[in-house]
Enzyme design. Structure first.
Site, PDB file in Angstrom:
ATOM      1  N   ASP A 142      -0.919  -2.233   1.602  1.00 26.80           N
ATOM      2  CA  ASP A 142      -1.092  -3.659   1.369  1.00 26.80           C
ATOM      3  C   ASP A 142      -0.764  -3.992  -0.085  1.00 26.80           C
ATOM      4  O   ASP A 142      -0.669  -3.099  -0.949  1.00 26.80           O
ATOM      5  CB  ASP A 142      -2.511  -4.106   1.701  1.00 26.80           C
ATOM      6  CG  ASP A 142      -3.570  -3.358   0.885  1.00 26.80           C
ATOM      7  OD1 ASP A 142      -3.414  -2.130   0.716  1.00 26.80           O
ATOM      8  OD2 ASP A 142      -4.538  -3.982   0.431  1.00 26.80           O
ATOM      9  N   GLU A 207      -6.715  -1.906   0.824  1.00 28.81           N
ATOM     10  CA  GLU A 207      -7.155  -1.381  -0.468  1.00 28.81           C
ATOM     11  C   GLU A 207      -7.294  -2.483  -1.500  1.00 28.81           C
ATOM     12  O   GLU A 207      -8.269  -2.519  -2.267  1.00 28.81           O
ATOM     13  CB  GLU A 207      -6.173  -0.312  -0.956  1.00 28.81           C
ATOM     14  CG  GLU A 207      -6.699   0.546  -2.097  1.00 28.81           C
ATOM     15  CD  GLU A 207      -6.460  -0.061  -3.478  1.00 28.81           C
ATOM     16  OE1 GLU A 207      -7.093   0.396  -4.442  1.00 28.81           O
ATOM     17  OE2 GLU A 207      -5.642  -0.993  -3.578  1.00 28.81           O
TER      18      GLU A 207
END
Length: 381
Positions: A142, A207
């Site tokens: 991400d 994350e």
């Protein structure tokens, strides 16, 4: 990321490691194999980078094809959450192409303001099961939010090369490093050489948003997926070859004041104030005498022809402490990008040189870890 060097500590560590023979110990890697690995990576670097359209029917293994996916975990928007699922699917397909067994783990749901409850899964993948060798890699797919309207030089979701710099969201944090690991693995496969270590991948898509379910997953998988792990490799971004052996931790506080300020010059203000800590992240320190650090030093010397700096970083990556505390294994922070790459900032980039040489570095680390592990497990005759 803004690394803090701590020159005095580094100097003391250098003396200690020299006394232990860690930094001066010569590498004994097979020169012929290493040369073939490096040559293959050099010859295929345009394939690893290539800026252009995605070809129908082929797997996305180029950095351009990963950057174009808007895997933004910060904004709770249905379209972007679907992009996260797409990114994880692309990564899982690529890992399967390498021959890994892939387990897609559901982490529950998260309610979105404009749609259903969606939370990206985590990928647990494994390649090799030789009990004599093992390692693990953690990476996230991400990215932070990005827009061309922010005044960027290029479209953040179109990988653009300018003077050897590859601009794009996720180029250095952390799609580039994840792909560099995949390139290192795929090189051994392409050369029909035995992969010198077992590789386990833990890839996630939240994350940047805090990974609230990650610690629970690591605890749950401690006796299964992580049970055969010897080493854990993470990545950081120094200016020159470096190994990070510590991070400072972080604390976030909120201050709430009730009612407007009154009697500003009086000692008897009627305002009420509440202070609370909303997030506390512990510092992390590694044992630099572990085999993994010795292997990384030797690999850096082989690829970059210089000894690495030993630094303690000013930022915080909670997963390092989580891995070290829960599965009780050595955690290594391994470099790839440069300190000016601008992760989380405008015009994020990774230098082509760092991306390609980093792929070589990971391959060299595989070989060095395997050699040290082999020497350590030899039974005296």
């Amino acid at each position: 990321m803004d690394p803090t060097r701590g020159s005095m500590v580094s100097s003391l560590l250098t003396v200690l490691l020299l006394l232990l023979g860690g930094m001066s110990a010569p590498s004994s890697l097979p020169a012929g194999l290493l040369a073939r690995v490096f040559q293959y990576i050099d010859l295929h670097q345009d394939e690893f980078v290539q800026v252009g359209e995605t070809l129908p029917g082929r797997l996305a293994r180029r950095l351009w094809e990963w950057v174009v996916i808007e895997s933004d975990s910060i904004q709770l928007v249905l379209r972007l959450r679907q992009e996260l699922f797409t990114m994880l699917t692309v990564a899982a397909d690529e890992l399967r192409r390498l021959g890994t067994s892939v387990d897609v783990v559901d982490l529950g749901s998260q309610k979105l303001p404009d749609g259903p409850s969606l939370h990206p899964p985590v990928i647990l993948a494994e390649l090799g099961n030789d009990p004599q060798k093992a390692t693990v890699f953690h990476g996230h797919l991400d990215v932070q939010s990005a827009s061309r309207d922010d005044g960027r030089l290029t479209d953040p979701y179109t990988l653009t090369e300018v003077d050897g710099k590859l601009y794009g969201r996720g180029a250095t944090d952390s799609k580039g490093p994840v792909l560099a690991w995949i390139h290192a693995v795929s090189t051994f496969r392409a050369l029909e050489e035995d992969l010198p270590v077992n590789v386990k991948f833990l890839m996630e898509g939240m994350e940047e948003a805090g990974s609230l379910a990650r610690e629970e997953l690591v605890r749950k998988e401690k006796t299964r997926f992580f049970s055969s792990v010897d080493y854990v490799d993470l990545w950081v971004s120094p200016r020159r070859p470096a190994l990070v052996y510590g991070m400072r931790g972080n604390s976030y506080f909120t201050v709430e004041v009730e009612r407007h300020l009154q009697y500003i010059f009086s000692r008897n203000s009627c305002n009420q104030m509440a202070i609370s800590m909303v997030l506390g992240l512990l510092p992390w320190t590694a044992n630099v005498t572990d085999h993994q650090y010795l292997a990384a030093k030797r690999a850096i010397k082989t690829v970059f022809e210089t000894e690495p700096d030993m630094i303690r970083d000013g930022s915080t990556i909670p997963i390092a402490r989580i891995f070290q505390d829960i599965i009780q294994k050595s955690v290594l922070m391994l470099p790839l990008g440069a300190v000016d790459d601008g992760e989380h900032a405008q015009d994020e980039k990774i230098n082509r040189w760092n991306y390609i040489e980093g792929s070589k570095l990971f391959a060299a680390v595989f070989l060095e870890v395997a050699q040290l592990h082999k020497n350590d497990t030899k039974v005296p005759s």
